[in-house]
Scaffold this active site. Structure first.
Site, short mmCIF file in Angstrom:
data_model
loop_
_atom_site.label_atom_id
_atom_site.label_comp_id
_atom_site.label_asym_id
_atom_site.label_seq_id
_atom_site.Cartn_x
_atom_site.Cartn_y
_atom_site.Cartn_z
N VAL A 12 0.83 -1.21 0.00
CA VAL A 12 0.00 0.00 0.00
C VAL A 12 0.87 1.26 0.00
O VAL A 12 0.64 2.18 -0.79
CB VAL A 12 -0.95 -0.01 1.21
CG1 VAL A 12 -1.65 1.33 1.38
CG2 VAL A 12 -1.99 -1.11 1.04
N GLU A 151 -4.05 -6.05 -4.98
CA GLU A 151 -2.71 -6.45 -5.40
C GLU A 151 -2.82 -7.04 -6.80
O GLU A 151 -3.79 -7.72 -7.13
CB GLU A 151 -2.12 -7.48 -4.43
CG GLU A 151 -1.72 -6.82 -3.13
CD GLU A 151 -1.16 -7.80 -2.10
OE1 GLU A 151 -0.74 -8.90 -2.49
OE2 GLU A 151 -1.17 -7.46 -0.91
N LEU A 246 -17.56 -13.46 -8.44
CA LEU A 246 -18.41 -14.66 -8.49
C LEU A 246 -17.67 -15.76 -9.26
O LEU A 246 -18.25 -16.43 -10.10
CB LEU A 246 -19.75 -14.35 -9.17
CG LEU A 246 -20.82 -13.67 -8.31
CD1 LEU A 246 -22.13 -13.56 -9.07
CD2 LEU A 246 -21.04 -14.40 -6.99
N CYS A 256 -5.47 -9.55 3.31
CA CYS A 256 -6.55 -8.71 3.84
C CYS A 256 -7.78 -9.49 4.31
O CYS A 256 -8.18 -9.37 5.48
CB CYS A 256 -6.97 -7.69 2.79
SG CYS A 256 -5.67 -6.48 2.46
P1 NAD Z 1 3.14 -4.60 4.08
O1 NAD Z 1 3.46 -5.59 5.11
O2 NAD Z 1 3.35 -4.94 2.64
O3 NAD Z 1 3.96 -3.25 4.34
C1 NAD Z 1 4.11 -2.66 5.58
C2 NAD Z 1 5.46 -1.95 5.63
O4 NAD Z 1 5.54 -1.21 6.84
C3 NAD Z 1 6.64 -2.89 5.62
O5 NAD Z 1 7.53 -2.53 4.57
C4 NAD Z 1 7.30 -2.68 7.00
O6 NAD Z 1 8.71 -2.82 6.97
C5 NAD Z 1 6.87 -1.24 7.29
N1 NAD Z 1 6.93 -0.86 8.69
C6 NAD Z 1 6.57 -1.57 9.80
N2 NAD Z 1 6.75 -0.82 10.90
C7 NAD Z 1 7.23 0.39 10.49
C8 NAD Z 1 7.61 1.58 11.16
N3 NAD Z 1 7.54 1.70 12.48
N4 NAD Z 1 8.07 2.63 10.41
C9 NAD Z 1 8.15 2.52 9.07
N5 NAD Z 1 7.80 1.41 8.37
C10 NAD Z 1 7.35 0.36 9.09
O7 NAD Z 1 1.62 -4.17 4.33
P2 NAD Z 1 0.55 -3.75 3.23
O8 NAD Z 1 0.06 -4.96 2.50
O9 NAD Z 1 1.08 -2.59 2.47
O10 NAD Z 1 -0.65 -3.30 4.19
C11 NAD Z 1 -0.56 -2.13 4.98
C12 NAD Z 1 -1.96 -1.83 5.51
O11 NAD Z 1 -2.85 -1.57 4.42
C13 NAD Z 1 -2.61 -2.97 6.30
O12 NAD Z 1 -3.41 -2.44 7.31
C14 NAD Z 1 -3.48 -3.65 5.25
O13 NAD Z 1 -4.58 -4.33 5.82
C15 NAD Z 1 -3.96 -2.46 4.45
N6 NAD Z 1 -4.33 -2.76 3.06
C16 NAD Z 1 -3.60 -3.66 2.35
C17 NAD Z 1 -3.95 -3.91 1.02
C18 NAD Z 1 -3.18 -4.91 0.19
O14 NAD Z 1 -3.70 -5.34 -0.85
N7 NAD Z 1 -1.99 -5.32 0.59
C19 NAD Z 1 -5.04 -3.26 0.43
C20 NAD Z 1 -5.74 -2.33 1.19
C21 NAD Z 1 -5.37 -2.09 2.51
#
Ligand code: NAD
Length: 425
Positions: A12, A151, A246, A256
C-alpha cells in the site's frame, strides 16, 4: 502540489508514494527495512506489481520521490503524513495496532505544525481517536482514508479508484486531504472517521461473502450436475448482483480478507453485535479448503501417503508475489499432514519456502509435474491456460488434474486422456 511523507513502504505505502509522486506531489517514503529502502533508492522494487517499478523510476528521475529510513527531516516540511503500516491479526482475531503505535511515537515530535496524518492501514473503528491520543498533537488533523487497491492491479486501482473515502471530524481537514486526489476523476465520499473505518471492513467482508457464496453454489452445481459457469452468467447478469467476485476457487486468502473478516467479527463482539453471517463466511472458507484436500485425496486413490502431488500456483491470486494467507499454502499444509509429497511451480516463487522445507520448487510447470499422481491448479496464472496437455501427459504418473480455479480448457485435457475435476462437497 503538496509535500507528503508515507510511513511504511509495503504494497500500500509504495503504491501510494509512487502514485502521488506521479500525480505531481513531492513524496518521501520511509520504512524501517533499510535493505528495502536502499533497493528502492536504486529503482528496484521488492514486490511484483504491474507498472509500479516504472512509476518508482519516474519519481526518482523527476526528483519527486525519495526513500529514507529516518523521515525526521521530511516530516518537518510535510503537509500530509500517510500511515501504511501492517495491522495483523492478534490471537483473538482483533487487529494489532502496535505497528501503528510505534510509528506514531517515532514521528509525533517531528510532524509539521498543523499538518495532517492520514491513516491508510485497515483498522478497527475508533482508530482515528486512538491515533489522536498517541500523537497528543491538537494542532495536527487526523483522517481515515482507507485503501481499496487490489494487489496485481494496485497502480491502476490507485489512479482510477471507484471512490476515495475520507473520514474526518473537521470538514476543512477533509477538503485539504481531498485536494491530494483532485487530478483523479472519481467520487470523493466524505464521512466521519468511524464510518470511513467501517466502510473498509464492510467492503472486504462483503467481497469475502460473495466468494464463500459462489464456492458453495459451485459445489452444489457440481453435485446436482448443473453447469456452474452458466449459473454464474445467469446470476451475474442481474445488475443487482453483478459478475465480479463470483468466480469459484479453492477458498479465499491473501493479506486482507482473512484478518479483516476476523477483525470485523471482533469489533462486533466488543460492540454487542453477533456477526453471525461473517462467522459463517469464514467457516465456509475453512470447509472449502478441506474439500479441496478431500478431493485431491479422492482423485489420488483413497490415501495420500507417499503420493506425489504437483501444485501449480502458490500465491493467493495471480499477478502478485504475495503468499500471505494463501489458500494454496494452507492446502499444501493439509496435504503434507496427510502424507503427500509436494512439488510446486509458481512464476514468482524461485526458492524453497522456509515454512515448507519439503515442498520442492521447480522452475517450470512441466518439471514440477514429473511423476505426479495429481496436478492441482491453485492460482489462476494465465500461463497455466496455455500448457500443452500432451507435454504434461508425458511427465505425470497419472493423468489426473484438479482445476480448482476453473481455468483449463477441460475438453482439450480430456481429449488427451486426463481426468479433469473441479471441487465438490
Ligand atoms: P506490508 O506488510 O506490505 O507493508 C508494511 C510496511 O511497513 C513494511 O515494509 C514494514 O517494513 C513497514 N513498517 C513496519 N513498521 C514500520 C515503522 N515503524 N516505520 C516505518 N515502516 C514500518 O503491508 P501492506 O500490504 O502494504 O498493508 C498495509 C496496511 O494496508 C494494512 O493495514 C493492510 O490491511 C492495508 N491494506 C492492504 C492492502 C493490500 O492489498 N496489501 C489493500 C488495502 C489495505
Amino acid at each position: 502540489m503538496s509535500n507528503v511523507v508515507v510511513i511504511g513502504t509495503g504494497y500500500v505505502g509504495l503504491t501510494t508514494g509512487a502514485c502521488l509522486a506521479h500525480l505531481g506531489h513531492h513524496v518521501t517514503c520511509a520504512d524501517i527495512d533499510s535493505t528495502k529502502i536502499s533497493r528502492l533508492s536504486e529503482g528496484r522494487i521488492p514486490i511484483v506489481e504491474s507498472g509500479l517499478e516504472n512509476l518508482v523510476r519516474e519519481g526518482l528521475r523527476t526528483g519527486r520521490l525519495h526513500f529514507v529510513v529516518n523521515a525526521s527531516q521530511a516530516l518537518l516540511r510535510s503537509d500530509f503524513t500517510f500511515l501504511c503500516l501492517p495491522t495483523p491479526e492478534r490471537h483473538d482475531g482483533s487487529a494489532d495496532l502496535s505497528y501503528l503505535q510505534t510509528a506514531l511515537e517515532t514521528v509525533r515530535d517531528d510532524l509539521r505544525f498543523e499538518s495532517i496524518v492520514i491513516n491508510k492501514s485497515t483498522v478497527p473503528v475508533g482508530t482515528v481517536r486512538f491515533v489522536e491520543r498517541v500523537l497528543a498533537r491538537p494542532d495536527v488533523g487526523v483522517v481515515s482514508n482507507p485503501e481499496f487497491l487490489r494487489e496485481g492491479s494496485a497502480v491502476h486501482d490507485f489512479l482510477h479508484p471507484d471512490r476515495v473515502v475520507i473520514g474526518a471530524v473537521d470538514q476543512a481537514v477533509a477538503t485539504r486531504v481531498a485536494s491530494l486526489y483532485s487530478t483523479l476523476t472519481t467520487r470523493v465520499i466524505t464521512t466521519d472517521p468511524e464510518s470511513a473505518e467501517l466502510i473498509k471492513y464492510a467492503s472486504n467482508a462483503f467481497l469475502a461473502t460473495k466468494l464463500s457464496f459462489v464456492n458453495q453454489i459451485a459445489a452444489l452445481a457440481e453435485a446436482v450436475s448443473a453447469n456452474v459457469d452458466d449459473v454464474i452468467a445467469g446470476m451475474g447478469s442481474d445488475k443487482r448482483i453483478g459478475e465480479s467476485f463470483l468466480r469459484p476457487g479453492p477458498g479465499w486468502g491473501g493479506s486482507c480478507f482473512p484478518k479483516d473478516t476476523k477483525s470485523l467479527i471482533s469489533i462486533g463482539s466488543t460492540s454487542g453485535i453477533d456477526m453471525s453471517l461473517i462467522r459463517s463466511v469464514v467457516e465456509a472458507n475453512e470447509e472449502r479448503l478441506e474439500q479441496v484436500v478431500d478431493r485431491i485425496e479422492h482423485l489420488s486413490g483413497s490415501s495420500l501417503k507417499g503420493k506425489k502431488i504437483c501444485l501449480w500456483g502458490l500465491t493467493f491470486k495471480a499477478n502478485t508475489d504475495d503468499l500471505r494467507e494463501s489458500p494454496a499454502l494452507k492446502i499444501a499444509t493439509k496435504l503434507i499432514s496427510r502424507g503427500a509429497q509436494l512439488s510446486a511451480y509458481d512464476p514468482t516463487v524461485h526458492d524453497t519456502l522456509s515454512s515448507f522445507p519439503l515442498m520442492f520448487i521447480f522452475g517450470s510447470p512441466l518439471d514440477a509435474a514429473e511423476g505426479a499422481s495429481c496436478v492441482v491448479v491453485l492460482t489462476e496464472w494465465d500461463e497455466f491456460k496455455w500448457i500443452d496437455p500432451v507435454l504434461v501427459a508425458a511427465r505425470v504418473d497419472s493423468r489426473t488434474v484438479l482445476d480448482a480455479r476453473g481455468i483449463l480448457n477441460r475438453s482439450e485435457w480430456q481429449d488427451n486422456g486426463f481426468t479433469v475435476s473441479g471441487i465438490v462437497c
